[in-house]
Write an enzyme that holds these catalytic residues in place. Sequence first.
Site, short mmCIF file in Angstrom:
data_model
loop_
_atom_site.label_atom_id
_atom_site.label_comp_id
_atom_site.label_asym_id
_atom_site.label_seq_id
_atom_site.Cartn_x
_atom_site.Cartn_y
_atom_site.Cartn_z
N MET A 299 0.84 -1.20 0.00
CA MET A 299 0.00 0.00 0.00
C MET A 299 0.87 1.24 0.00
O MET A 299 1.80 1.36 0.80
CB MET A 299 -0.93 -0.06 1.23
N GLU A 300 0.51 2.17 -0.88
CA GLU A 300 1.37 3.31 -1.19
C GLU A 300 1.30 4.47 -0.20
O GLU A 300 1.45 5.62 -0.60
CB GLU A 300 1.02 3.82 -2.59
N GLU A 334 4.20 0.61 -6.21
CA GLU A 334 3.86 1.51 -5.09
C GLU A 334 4.60 2.83 -5.19
O GLU A 334 4.04 3.88 -4.90
CB GLU A 334 4.16 0.84 -3.74
N1 BES Z 1 -3.47 0.89 -3.56
C1 BES Z 1 -3.25 -0.50 -3.62
C2 BES Z 1 -3.57 -1.25 -2.34
C3 BES Z 1 -5.01 -1.58 -2.18
C4 BES Z 1 -5.54 -2.67 -2.82
C5 BES Z 1 -5.84 -0.81 -1.39
C6 BES Z 1 -6.88 -2.97 -2.68
C7 BES Z 1 -7.17 -1.11 -1.27
C8 BES Z 1 -7.70 -2.21 -1.90
C9 BES Z 1 -1.80 -0.82 -3.98
O1 BES Z 1 -1.16 0.16 -4.73
C10 BES Z 1 -1.86 -2.04 -4.84
O2 BES Z 1 -2.36 -1.95 -5.92
N2 BES Z 1 -1.42 -3.18 -4.33
C11 BES Z 1 -1.54 -4.43 -5.02
C12 BES Z 1 -0.20 -4.98 -5.40
C13 BES Z 1 0.36 -4.27 -6.60
C14 BES Z 1 1.79 -4.64 -6.87
C15 BES Z 1 -0.45 -4.55 -7.85
C16 BES Z 1 -2.25 -5.39 -4.11
O3 BES Z 1 -2.20 -5.19 -2.91
O4 BES Z 1 -2.89 -6.31 -4.60
ZN ZN Z 2 -1.69 0.36 -6.68
#
Ligand code: BES
Ligand code: ZN
Length: 899
Positions: A299-300, A334
């Site tokens: 999470m960013e 991220e």
């Molecule tokens: N912003 C998301 C994290 C997130 C995912 C928040 C779902 C709320 C709901 C983060 O940037 C992200 O996309 N994480 C991915 C991994 C990424 C490398 C594709 C994840 O957690 O699946």
């Molecule tokens: Zn993302």
Amino acid sequence: MIIQRNNLQSELDDCKVHSNGITTIASTIASISTTEQVSTVAPDLSGYRLPPHIIPESYDLTLYPNLNDGTFKGVRVHSKGLSINSVHIDGDASSFEENEQFEVLILTKSNKAVILNGVIEIKIEYSGDMKDRIVGLYTSSYTRKDGTKVPIATTKFEPTYARQAFPCFDEPNMKATFTAHVLKPKKTGYISLSNMPQSTEESNENGVMVHFEESKKMSTYLACFIVCDFHFTSTIIEANNQTTIPLRVFAPRDQIEHTKFALDTSVTIMKYFTKYFDIPYPLPKLDLIAIPDFVSGAMEHWGLVTFRETALLYDEKKSSSSNKERVAHVIAHELSHSWFGNLVTMNWWNDLWLNEGFASYIEVKGVHDTFPEWQMMDQFLIDTLHSVLSLDATPASHPIIQSAITPDQITEIFDSITYDKGASILRMLDNAVTEDIFQKAVKQYLIKHQWGNAVTQYFWDELQGLVPEAVNITDVMSTWTVQMGYPILTVKEEGNEYVLTQKRFLKDYSNSSESNSPYGDKWTIPVIVLGPTSKFFFYDHTLQTFFKITKPPGMKWIKFNHNQVGYYRINYSPEHWNVLAANMEQMSISDKTHLLEESFSIAESGELSYGIPLELTSYLTKYTDFIPWSVASSKLGNLRKYLVDSLDYNEYLIYASNLVLPAYTSIGWDESESDTHLKIRARSIILNFACRSNNRDCLTIAKTKFSSWLNDPIKNEISQELRGIVFNYGIANSGKEEWFKLLDLYKNEIDASEKQRMLQALANVKETWLLQHLIQLGTIEGVNQVIRSQDYFTLLQYISSNPIGTTIVWNYVREKWTYLVDRFGLNDRYLGQLIPSITESFTTNFQLHEMETFFGDNPNAGAGALAREKALTNLRNNIKWVSSNRDDVIKWLKQHNSS
Ligand code: BES
Ligand code: ZN
């Protein structure tokens, strides 16, 4: 609610209020400004939204996480699950009313005074619970090598969980500054972390209060607060030519050496992004941290990015090449959000793809630049494009820009359409307008909207200014973002012209319904033709009939959609397919991969004979390239799924094991220092395929290596690249003794990637009672926990992909549905996605009936509504596949095997 305000910021300096009394364990002060006089209106569905007139300006937030007992102390604002002790508006005690459904708190000035335009100050004292949860502000723990359990407190707010930690204006366009104060225990080694650098700290009777610098304006979901005793490694990165900023990677002490890869990779990736976006990294520090219990991959949080351990830590001895790739990817993804998402944020969740689609595309550029030998641009096809082309060819899909209002709907759109289709259409666009123009538009868009919010149109506007007027970017791109699905082009040769027609591609044309798309299922398609000069032609969506392209002179054969950069399919006459097959060896890796995937997918839909893709696979007898082999392995894995219950399954096994034999023999089990990254990955996919196809030699070697490793893991070490295969196929041919031995190793292992491999192996055993035992282990929480909550759904997924476990998991999930909902909540993203993933291999009407009954009995899908559609559609497709294609495929296999 009526709000009034008189003077502005001056008071803010004095408002670092701390809690008082014993009951108060947290407090938040929000300063907000109103732009016009407002009064509260009774909420309708838009009750989920806050009134736009009241804008937060700054939060002053004091958190007292109590690591011992797992509690935390702390207008229409969001709030969920918090106990509000008192509310003051501009110093006056105020009354408040909670609305559970909308997750809001309605604050009213007690003296009913009218609130005028200007700034007001709200002070709220509240408390809450951090135990047994994995979103909001929560506690986790990890075990040291010496066996001690160490508690930590951390947060995860996106998309709608900041309100579970402090009352706030929890919408992405309500940006405000944050000044945080986070209490940590006095015990040495403990630290508090937040988005900004620490300013000062002082001891009080409860612990040490750490004060942080005021943040820049940001959305609530990006705030992050952590209390832990981690160590870090550090370096500096260049923010721009003049300034440097500190970069740190945090992990539990025992794992600190495993942060090195992340540290080095972050440095090069940040260098690339700073150059690509041509905007300095916007904050004064950057921390990355591995959290032992983390609900997402990563999470960013701005300035304090949180990761699952498997997505950040890399152990040279234990992690595989694919673990390494994953770490680089997640970091790049991220870190790209520092610009895309954090600096410029989507205005509302319906444009979530502006965050996630962009990050998913730009990350590939970052990794490609850092590790060119990994061929990430080619890997894009297997990592991102192919899976979403499959989903988007069904009625269970949705447009990229999708309305979402409730927290469930918002959680739900963090899906493959937003991420993978978003990234794929950007890649198509980048190629069509050229990289220079795309990059310029990105930069201008970021500069224009920095510190603010954006809608999709803003990006099209920037691009429009940079391309010839004849191309209307909004018109072209809207056909891809506001309607679901994508086209298939059919190519006919007429004299010296190719005549193209388009229609929506569907896996199953028999149950397609009338289109209700604003563009009538027509797209403006950038058609790229590989000729003496590669060129894009736009096939306009308004063309009712067809589109012609003159054959480039001197070309003997032609392949459309070079490198599969376009988000569409293309079908040729059988003769044309044969010409392509005959010339495959001269093509790029992406083109080869494309042809394999395309022909299988079109055959699945019934519009191409299976003979074509199956003939194309013969190319694989001569080559061991990772990327095409990866497609073949997944497409043939599909066939296996359809045929595994058939009397003629053996025909499939003969074909598959013959196909892989030359590659298996050539790549073998023996590793060499000089093996490239992609060769290592190819070995793993080819050995896996061979074992899965019952290649005796492969299975025997796996079993032997597994047994000797289990007897003495140190003496009989297995290389990290082969462990996955050896564990999986070793355990599949072992019994309870080996299983319990592996379970013990699993319990004591601290490396998260290794643990995950072991868990997968445990799920691959053939004895059903052991699988039942494993499911039971997953339900233990608290001090005796064996399998972390974050890994629970992965566990169910692993067991269900073991053919012996599929029914066990399906029965279990239906029987224990209430337990699952109680434990994880209907808003859980992974609970939502569980059903399609565990029913992926279903192929019968009986199973369809079971699924429909289950959904009927449990109508509330929470964040899983789209996922349920996906599961039903997939199952219907599978049933149809078996009835319409199985016989043809078996016929081809029989002929092929006997020739
Ligand atoms: N912003 C998301 C994290 C997130 C995912 C928040 C779902 C709320 C709901 C983060 O940037 C992200 O996309 N994480 C991915 C991994 C990424 C490398 C594709 C994840 O957690 O699946
Ligand atoms: Zn993302």
